[in-house]
Design a protein around this motif. Structure first.
Motif, mmCIF file in Angstrom:
data_model
loop_
_atom_site.group_PDB
_atom_site.id
_atom_site.type_symbol
_atom_site.label_atom_id
_atom_site.label_comp_id
_atom_site.label_asym_id
_atom_site.label_seq_id
_atom_site.Cartn_x
_atom_site.Cartn_y
_atom_site.Cartn_z
ATOM 1 N N HIS A 69 15.009 18.099 3.156
ATOM 2 C CA HIS A 69 15.714 17.696 1.936
ATOM 3 C C HIS A 69 15.869 16.184 1.828
ATOM 4 C CE1 HIS A 69 16.463 21.615 0.293
ATOM 5 N NE2 HIS A 69 16.930 22.039 1.463
ATOM 6 N N VAL A 70 16.157 15.499 2.930
ATOM 7 C CA VAL A 70 16.314 14.038 2.854
ATOM 8 C C VAL A 70 14.959 13.342 2.727
ATOM 9 C CG1 VAL A 70 18.598 13.987 3.912
ATOM 10 C CG2 VAL A 70 16.588 13.753 5.361
ATOM 11 N N VAL A 71 13.924 13.858 3.397
ATOM 12 C CA VAL A 71 12.574 13.309 3.234
ATOM 13 C C VAL A 71 12.115 13.504 1.789
ATOM 14 C CG1 VAL A 71 10.129 13.643 3.833
ATOM 15 C CG2 VAL A 71 11.863 13.506 5.641
ATOM 16 N N ASN A 72 12.354 14.678 1.241
ATOM 17 C CA ASN A 72 11.980 14.969 -0.144
ATOM 18 C C ASN A 72 12.673 13.997 -1.101
ATOM 19 O OD1 ASN A 72 10.536 16.902 -1.967
ATOM 20 N ND2 ASN A 72 12.620 17.130 -2.774
ATOM 21 N N ALA A 73 13.949 13.713 -0.866
ATOM 22 C CA ALA A 73 14.683 12.776 -1.721
ATOM 23 C C ALA A 73 14.057 11.385 -1.671
ATOM 24 C CB ALA A 73 16.157 12.733 -1.314
ATOM 25 N N VAL A 74 13.660 10.941 -0.478
ATOM 26 C CA VAL A 74 13.004 9.631 -0.338
ATOM 27 C C VAL A 74 11.699 9.616 -1.125
ATOM 28 C CG1 VAL A 74 11.799 8.094 1.276
ATOM 29 C CG2 VAL A 74 14.049 9.023 1.876
ATOM 30 N N SER A 88 0.842 -1.186 0.000
ATOM 31 C CA SER A 88 0.000 0.000 0.000
ATOM 32 C C SER A 88 0.886 1.247 0.000
ATOM 33 C CB SER A 88 -0.895 0.008 1.238
ATOM 34 O OG SER A 88 -0.128 0.324 2.394
ATOM 35 N N VAL A 89 0.295 2.384 -0.354
ATOM 36 C CA VAL A 89 1.072 3.622 -0.351
ATOM 37 C C VAL A 89 1.578 3.943 1.058
ATOM 38 C CG1 VAL A 89 0.089 4.642 -2.442
ATOM 39 C CG2 VAL A 89 -1.040 5.023 -0.247
ATOM 40 N N LEU A 90 0.770 3.665 2.072
ATOM 41 C CA LEU A 90 1.217 3.923 3.444
ATOM 42 C C LEU A 90 2.437 3.087 3.787
ATOM 43 C CD1 LEU A 90 -2.192 4.131 5.327
ATOM 44 C CD2 LEU A 90 -0.573 5.999 4.940
ATOM 45 N N SER A 91 2.391 1.824 3.436
ATOM 46 C CA SER A 91 3.505 0.931 3.707
ATOM 47 C C SER A 91 4.740 1.330 2.907
ATOM 48 C CB SER A 91 3.115 -0.509 3.384
ATOM 49 O OG SER A 91 4.179 -1.379 3.642
ATOM 50 N N ASP A 92 4.546 1.687 1.638
ATOM 51 C CA ASP A 92 5.665 2.127 0.798
ATOM 52 C C ASP A 92 6.382 3.329 1.415
ATOM 53 O OD1 ASP A 92 5.056 0.196 -1.089
ATOM 54 O OD2 ASP A 92 4.071 1.599 -2.473
ATOM 55 N N VAL A 93 5.603 4.309 1.847
ATOM 56 C CA VAL A 93 6.193 5.523 2.416
ATOM 57 C C VAL A 93 6.900 5.199 3.728
ATOM 58 C CG1 VAL A 93 5.658 7.777 3.438
ATOM 59 C CG2 VAL A 93 4.672 7.130 1.235
ATOM 60 N N TYR A 94 6.245 4.442 4.591
ATOM 61 C CA TYR A 94 6.870 4.079 5.868
ATOM 62 C C TYR A 94 8.179 3.323 5.646
ATOM 63 C CZ TYR A 94 7.804 1.960 10.370
ATOM 64 O OH TYR A 94 8.424 1.552 11.528
ATOM 65 N N GLN A 95 8.154 2.324 4.779
ATOM 66 C CA GLN A 95 9.357 1.545 4.515
ATOM 67 C C GLN A 95 10.461 2.409 3.916
ATOM 68 O OE1 GLN A 95 9.876 -1.492 5.627
ATOM 69 N NE2 GLN A 95 7.792 -1.565 6.403
ATOM 70 N N GLY A 96 10.098 3.333 3.020
ATOM 71 C CA GLY A 96 11.084 4.225 2.409
ATOM 72 C C GLY A 96 11.730 5.150 3.425
ATOM 73 N N LEU A 97 10.915 5.737 4.302
ATOM 74 C CA LEU A 97 11.450 6.638 5.330
ATOM 75 C C LEU A 97 12.299 5.870 6.335
ATOM 76 C CD1 LEU A 97 8.281 8.817 5.972
ATOM 77 C CD2 LEU A 97 10.366 9.541 4.771
ATOM 78 N N LYS A 98 11.794 4.710 6.770
ATOM 79 C CA LYS A 98 12.482 3.901 7.771
ATOM 80 C C LYS A 98 13.827 3.380 7.251
ATOM 81 C CE LYS A 98 11.380 -0.416 8.840
ATOM 82 N NZ LYS A 98 10.737 -1.614 9.339
ATOM 83 N N ALA A 99 13.884 3.048 5.972
ATOM 84 C CA ALA A 99 15.096 2.476 5.380
ATOM 85 C C ALA A 99 16.185 3.512 5.110
ATOM 86 C CB ALA A 99 14.753 1.749 4.087
ATOM 87 N N SER A 100 15.821 4.789 5.128
ATOM 88 C CA SER A 100 16.795 5.838 4.822
ATOM 89 C C SER A 100 17.577 6.243 6.072
ATOM 90 C CB SER A 100 16.081 7.070 4.250
ATOM 91 O OG SER A 100 16.997 8.152 4.146
ATOM 92 N N SER A 101 18.834 5.893 6.094
ATOM 93 C CA SER A 101 19.674 6.302 7.229
ATOM 94 C C SER A 101 19.843 7.810 7.254
ATOM 95 C CB SER A 101 21.032 5.596 7.191
ATOM 96 O OG SER A 101 21.739 5.951 6.012
ATOM 97 N N ASP A 102 19.750 8.457 6.088
ATOM 98 C CA ASP A 102 19.830 9.922 6.046
ATOM 99 C C ASP A 102 18.668 10.543 6.804
ATOM 100 O OD1 ASP A 102 22.155 9.891 4.529
ATOM 101 O OD2 ASP A 102 21.073 10.054 2.621
ATOM 102 N N VAL A 103 17.487 9.921 6.734
ATOM 103 C CA VAL A 103 16.312 10.403 7.462
ATOM 104 C C VAL A 103 16.429 10.058 8.939
ATOM 105 C CG1 VAL A 103 13.815 10.119 7.790
ATOM 106 C CG2 VAL A 103 14.745 10.364 5.480
ATOM 107 N N GLN A 159 14.204 5.374 13.854
ATOM 108 C CA GLN A 159 12.983 4.823 13.263
ATOM 109 C C GLN A 159 11.773 4.945 14.173
ATOM 110 O OE1 GLN A 159 13.920 0.787 12.248
ATOM 111 N NE2 GLN A 159 15.311 1.356 10.597
ATOM 112 N N LYS A 160 11.993 5.002 15.482
ATOM 113 C CA LYS A 160 10.878 5.128 16.434
ATOM 114 C C LYS A 160 10.225 6.503 16.373
ATOM 115 C CE LYS A 160 12.826 1.856 19.720
ATOM 116 N NZ LYS A 160 13.393 1.699 21.058
ATOM 117 N N SER A 161 10.843 7.428 15.658
ATOM 118 C CA SER A 161 10.309 8.789 15.547
ATOM 119 C C SER A 161 9.490 8.979 14.281
ATOM 120 C CB SER A 161 11.458 9.804 15.579
ATOM 121 O OG SER A 161 12.107 9.780 16.818
ATOM 122 N N ILE A 162 9.076 7.895 13.638
ATOM 123 C CA ILE A 162 8.229 7.953 12.441
ATOM 124 C C ILE A 162 6.861 7.408 12.828
ATOM 125 C CG2 ILE A 162 7.916 7.208 10.056
ATOM 126 C CD1 ILE A 162 10.978 6.764 9.930
#
Length: 121
Positions: A82-87, A2-17, A25-28
């Protein structure tokens, strides 16, 4: 996914974020966050889901707008933005708008990202 899962996984996987968040990751959070206690945090959710392409009385694709809140105490959200935007761009989203909001002692950047998704049968 789902789009929710895609976004969560993308944000969580980014060490830059995650390195810029108070508790990694607990802050998402999805939807809302009680008083997180430490900032910055990210809150994400679907802002809208509207038909994009229709044919023969059927919806073929739809625009989904994801809304991400970057919540800080001090308003220092530029690097995190900037890092969230890149994700989000990497996930195929287009930034629609960003707005800065003050809520008592919090400084929040609200960003909307849009993607067109095929309707699954």
């Amino acid at each position: 996914m789902s789009v929710l899962s895609d976004v969560y996984q993308g944000l969580k996987a980014s060490s830059d974020v995650t390195k810029l968040l108070a508790d990694g990751q607990k802050s998402i959070y999805h939807g809302w966050s009680k008083d997180a206690g430490s900032y910055p945090v990210l809150i994400y959710g679907i802002a809208s889901d509207v038909p994009h392409i229709t044919a023969d009385n059927r919806e073929i694709s739809h625009f989904v707008t994801m809304r991400i809140h970057i919540v800080t105490k001090n308003g220092a959200f530029t690097e995190l933005f900037h890092v969230v935007n890149a994700v989000m761009v990497n996930l195929g989203y287009m930034r629609k708008m960003c707005n800065e909001v003050n809520d008592e002692d919090l400084r929040i950047m609200v960003c909307d990202y849009t993607i067109s998704k095929k309707v699954e049968e």
